[in-house]
Enzyme design. Structure first.
Site, PDB file in Angstrom:
ATOM      1  N   GLU A   1       0.332  16.814   7.295  1.00  0.00           N
ATOM      2  CA  GLU A   1       0.323  16.615   5.846  1.00  0.00           C
ATOM      3  C   GLU A   1      -0.926  17.169   5.189  1.00  0.00           C
ATOM      4  OE1 GLU A   1       0.971  12.637   4.235  1.00  0.00           O
ATOM      5  OE2 GLU A   1       0.969  13.557   2.248  1.00  0.00           O
TER       6      GLU A   1
ATOM      7  N   ASP B   1       1.970  12.990  10.432  1.00  0.00           N
ATOM      8  CA  ASP B   1       1.403  12.354   9.247  1.00  0.00           C
ATOM      9  C   ASP B   1       0.325  11.389   9.740  1.00  0.00           C
ATOM     10  OD1 ASP B   1       0.719  11.220   6.891  1.00  0.00           O
ATOM     11  OD2 ASP B   1       2.774  10.831   6.216  1.00  0.00           O
TER      12      ASP B   1
ATOM     13  N   ILE C   1      -1.663   9.319   8.239  1.00  0.00           N
ATOM     14  CA  ILE C   1      -1.453   7.984   7.651  1.00  0.00           C
ATOM     15  C   ILE C   1      -0.245   8.083   6.722  1.00  0.00           C
ATOM     16  CG2 ILE C   1      -2.360   6.108   6.224  1.00  0.00           C
ATOM     17  CD1 ILE C   1      -5.170   6.860   7.059  1.00  0.00           C
ATOM     18  N   ASP C   2       0.852   7.450   7.119  1.00  0.00           N
ATOM     19  CA  ASP C   2       2.018   7.389   6.244  1.00  0.00           C
ATOM     20  C   ASP C   2       1.971   6.045   5.529  1.00  0.00           C
ATOM     21  OD1 ASP C   2       4.694   8.420   5.359  1.00  0.00           O
ATOM     22  OD2 ASP C   2       5.216   6.445   6.113  1.00  0.00           O
TER      23      ASP C   2
ATOM     24  N   THR D   1      -0.291   5.880   2.561  1.00  0.00           N
ATOM     25  CA  THR D   1      -1.720   5.893   2.207  1.00  0.00           C
ATOM     26  C   THR D   1      -2.042   4.886   1.096  1.00  0.00           C
ATOM     27  OG1 THR D   1      -1.943   8.172   2.908  1.00  0.00           O
ATOM     28  CG2 THR D   1      -3.606   7.377   1.390  1.00  0.00           C
TER      29      THR D   1
ATOM     30  N   ASP E   1       6.830  12.861   6.841  1.00  0.00           N
ATOM     31  CA  ASP E   1       7.204  11.463   6.589  1.00  0.00           C
ATOM     32  C   ASP E   1       8.365  11.035   7.493  1.00  0.00           C
ATOM     33  OD1 ASP E   1       5.421  11.233   4.356  1.00  0.00           O
ATOM     34  OD2 ASP E   1       6.939  12.083   3.018  1.00  0.00           O
TER      35      ASP E   1
END
Ligand code: 2AM
Ligand code: CA
Length: 262
Positions: free
Chosen positions: A68, A86, A88-89, A91, A213
């Site tokens: 990402e 990702d 941190i999905d 955020t 995602d």
């Protein structure tokens, strides 16, 4: 290609990345915005993506990385082994709540999902699926999905899609919201996909997600017998942003024909 070695490293690095995130809770985050005031990114999103890239480049220099935050490769195709990450999905949850976020790692070979890893960092729950070999939570096997009727289904859905918006005619969504047992919105697509995979919710609908995602989550969902498509019921494209609709097979077909395609 040694998949066992790849498997072991992928899980190990994800856990290590999670430990870094947990340690960051005591430090001050550097928060900036990307495309809009609600599109947030922190120094941790970037650091974690870089952490994965360093490890992958060192051990698997021939692999490609699609992440990402954009520190990986620019992809023209999905040939070879591609890590879709990702860091941190969720955020916004990470910033506001320090929970309800996950690390999402999908490993594809020539466009086919082989390994899906989603790590719920705060609960220390590592969800893992290997194509054709089942799915596991912290090493414990997860049972296959059982069907649920619409009237007994819990559907993951952001309230925004039941209001006027540019991605779907919201009058298709309103009756769905009325007919199902309940709706939930967790704010992390990766976690919502894993909740479908593990039967905690029965379907999940989002009108706009990026490949990172959903790359890992759809591998988990499919491994446990669920269906993953876009909202038109068509195959997902891992190279572009898309709507995503996942559910148990019969429920998927019912929601498509009675609501989304009506
Ligand atoms: P993120 O936190 O990694 O950005 C929130 O509703 C879910 O949708 C999260 O999984 C979030 O991922 C994702 N998301 C939010 N805005 C998005 C956008 N504009 N495009 C794609 N995915 C988005
Ligand atoms: Ca993210």
């Amino acid at each position: 290609m040694k998949w066992e070695e790849l498997d072991t490293y992928a899980k190990q690095w994800t856990k290590e990345a999670g430990e870094r995130i947990r340690s960051s809770f005591s430090t001050t985050l550097d928060i900036t915005t990307k495309s809009s005031p609600n599109d947030l990114v922190t120094n941790m999103d970037r650091d974690i993506e870089k952490f994965f890239i360093e490890k992958i480049r060192e051990h698997f220099p021939q692999h490609k990385i699609f992440g990402e935050e954009g520190f990986g490769d620019t992809l023209n195709d999905l040939n070879g082994v591609v890590w879709i990450i990702d860091p941190i999905d969720g955020t916004m949850n990470f910033i506001h709540q320090q929970r309800n976020f996950a690390i999402s790692v999908g490993i594809y070979e020539n466009g086919i999902g082989q390994i899906g890893i989603i790590y719920d960092v705060v609960h220390d729950e590592l969800y893992y699926a290997r194509k054709g070999q089942g799915a596991y939570i912290n090493g414990e096997p997860v049972p296959k999905l059982k069907e649920t009727n619409i009237s007994e289904a819990i559907v993951g859905l952001n309230a925004i899609w039941a209001t006027e918006n540019k991605r779907i005619d919201y009058t298709k969504i309103v009756p769905l919201v009325q007919d199902v047992r309940g709706t939930r919105s967790y704010g992390s697509a990766a976690l919502e996909l894993v909740y479908v995979a593990t039967g905690r919710i029965d379907a999940y609908i989002s009108m706009r997600l990026a490949p990172w995602d959903f790359a890992a989550g759809i591998i988990l969902v499919q491994e446990l017998g669920g269906i993953a498509t876009n909202i038109e019921g068509k195959e997902l494209n891992l190279m572009e942003k898309s709507s995503v609709f996942v559910a148990k097979p019969h429920l998927h077909q019912q929601i498509l024909s009675n609501y989304l395609l009506k």
